[in-house]
Design a protein around this motif. Structure first.
Motif, PDB file in Angstrom:
ATOM      1  N   GLN A 110       1.012  26.155  54.167  1.00  0.00           N
ATOM      2  CA  GLN A 110       2.047  25.776  53.208  1.00  0.00           C
ATOM      3  C   GLN A 110       1.589  24.632  52.309  1.00  0.00           C
ATOM      4  N   ASP A 114       1.279  25.127  48.341  1.00  0.00           N
ATOM      5  CA  ASP A 114       2.099  24.294  47.458  1.00  0.00           C
ATOM      6  C   ASP A 114       1.278  23.725  46.306  1.00  0.00           C
ATOM      7  N   ILE A 117       0.565  26.549  43.793  1.00  0.00           N
ATOM      8  CA  ILE A 117       1.742  26.903  42.995  1.00  0.00           C
ATOM      9  C   ILE A 117       1.948  25.885  41.873  1.00  0.00           C
ATOM     10  N   TRP A 129       1.972  31.741  45.789  1.00  0.00           N
ATOM     11  CA  TRP A 129       3.203  32.511  46.033  1.00  0.00           C
ATOM     12  C   TRP A 129       2.939  33.663  46.994  1.00  0.00           C
ATOM     13  N   TYR A 132       2.886  32.527  50.632  1.00  0.00           N
ATOM     14  CA  TYR A 132       4.235  32.396  51.195  1.00  0.00           C
ATOM     15  C   TYR A 132       4.805  33.766  51.587  1.00  0.00           C
ATOM     16  N   LYS A 148      13.678  23.903  51.410  1.00  0.00           N
ATOM     17  CA  LYS A 148      12.487  24.093  50.579  1.00  0.00           C
ATOM     18  C   LYS A 148      12.469  25.496  49.987  1.00  0.00           C
ATOM     19  N   LEU A 149      12.796  26.495  50.785  1.00  0.00           N
ATOM     20  CA  LEU A 149      12.819  27.866  50.278  1.00  0.00           C
ATOM     21  C   LEU A 149      13.914  28.046  49.229  1.00  0.00           C
ATOM     22  N   GLN A 151      14.847  25.726  47.149  1.00  0.00           N
ATOM     23  CA  GLN A 151      14.284  25.117  45.943  1.00  0.00           C
ATOM     24  C   GLN A 151      13.254  26.034  45.288  1.00  0.00           C
ATOM     25  N   MET A 152      12.489  26.734  46.114  1.00  0.00           N
ATOM     26  CA  MET A 152      11.480  27.651  45.579  1.00  0.00           C
ATOM     27  C   MET A 152      12.137  28.842  44.877  1.00  0.00           C
ATOM     28  N   GLN A 155      13.185  27.588  41.601  1.00  0.00           N
ATOM     29  CA  GLN A 155      12.014  27.452  40.719  1.00  0.00           C
ATOM     30  C   GLN A 155      11.624  28.804  40.122  1.00  0.00           C
TER      31      GLN A 155
END
Length: 235
Positions: A110, A114, A117, A129, A132, A148-149, A151-152, A155
């Protein structure tokens, strides 16, 4: 087996038809055109061998680079090693299906994904991506931070339409993977897919196309795949 013996075996396994398919997807010479399934007997014989994997990856031969990922020892690789591999990954079948897959079997996955990304570089973003997607499709939900997911997903919703080509495709797949493999965010991922709508890809080709996370999620649901987790990441 040493690197020369592996290269000879890969060359013998190559098929012109398979080579043409790889070339049409962005591979370039040198390559032999080896089907991934044809590599399995040799992979079983060699098992994990990181020094040999490094030698094969350094050849620049697509089939050898792919096989390097099959026999690599991911936990023997550092973040710098993965950066080096990504530097040499010249098209998406290497970034997403060799480097990202190998990374997905590590404890640093991760953190490295990160940084990719956030890099703004097409294949690093795509690889991040994609990593993940491999992680979510194989690891227990408890290994991820739900916030976190969330927020992703936000995004992706905000940036997918202006992202580089291969990143768009990987981000679209990320929405689908969250919806199917991370059950507690299924509804949010479905809503995200609706808000994103169809995504145009292939604008550099004679005919572009639209991809839809919503359609893919619906198809997976019809196959009763909600909660799907694969047993192995690598073949």
């Amino acid at each position: 087996m040493n690197v020369n013996e592996v290269m000879q075996e890969l060359e013998a396994l190559g098929k012109e038809r398979t080579k043409k398919i790889y070339l049409s997807n962005g591979a370039h010479e040198p390559l032999f055109g080896v089907a991934t399934g044809a590599m399995k007997p040799m992979a079983k014989q060699i098992k994990k061998n990181q020094p040999l994997a490094e030698q094969l990856y350094a050849t620049g031969n697509y089939d050898a680079m792919y096989f390097a990922g099959v026999i690599a020892d991911p936990k023997a690789m550092s973040p710098a090693d993965f950066e080096r591999w990504m530097d040499a990954a010249y098209f998406y079948m290497l970034s997403d299906y060799v480097v990202a897959v190998t990374l997905a079997e590590t404890d640093i996955a991760q953190d490295v994904a990160d940084t990719w990304i956030a890099s703004g570089e097409e294949l690093r973003m795509s690889g991040g991506w994609s990593c993940y997607c491999w992680l979510l499709g194989s690891r227990k939900d408890a290994e991820f931070e739900e916030d976190k997911l969330r927020q992703m997903l936000a995004q992706v919703e905000q940036t997918i339409h202006t992202a580089p080509e291969r990143a768009k495709i990987a981000m679209n797949l990320f929405i689908c993977t969250v919806a199917i493999s991370y059950v507690s965010l299924h509804n949010l991922a479905v809503e995200t897919a609706k808000k994103v709508g169809p995504v145009q890809v292939g604008q550099d080709k004679p005919k572009s196309k639209l991809i839809s996370a919503s359609d893919n999620i619906q198809k997976a649901m019809e196959r009763n795949q909600l909660g799907f987790k694969r047993k192995y990441v690598r073949c």
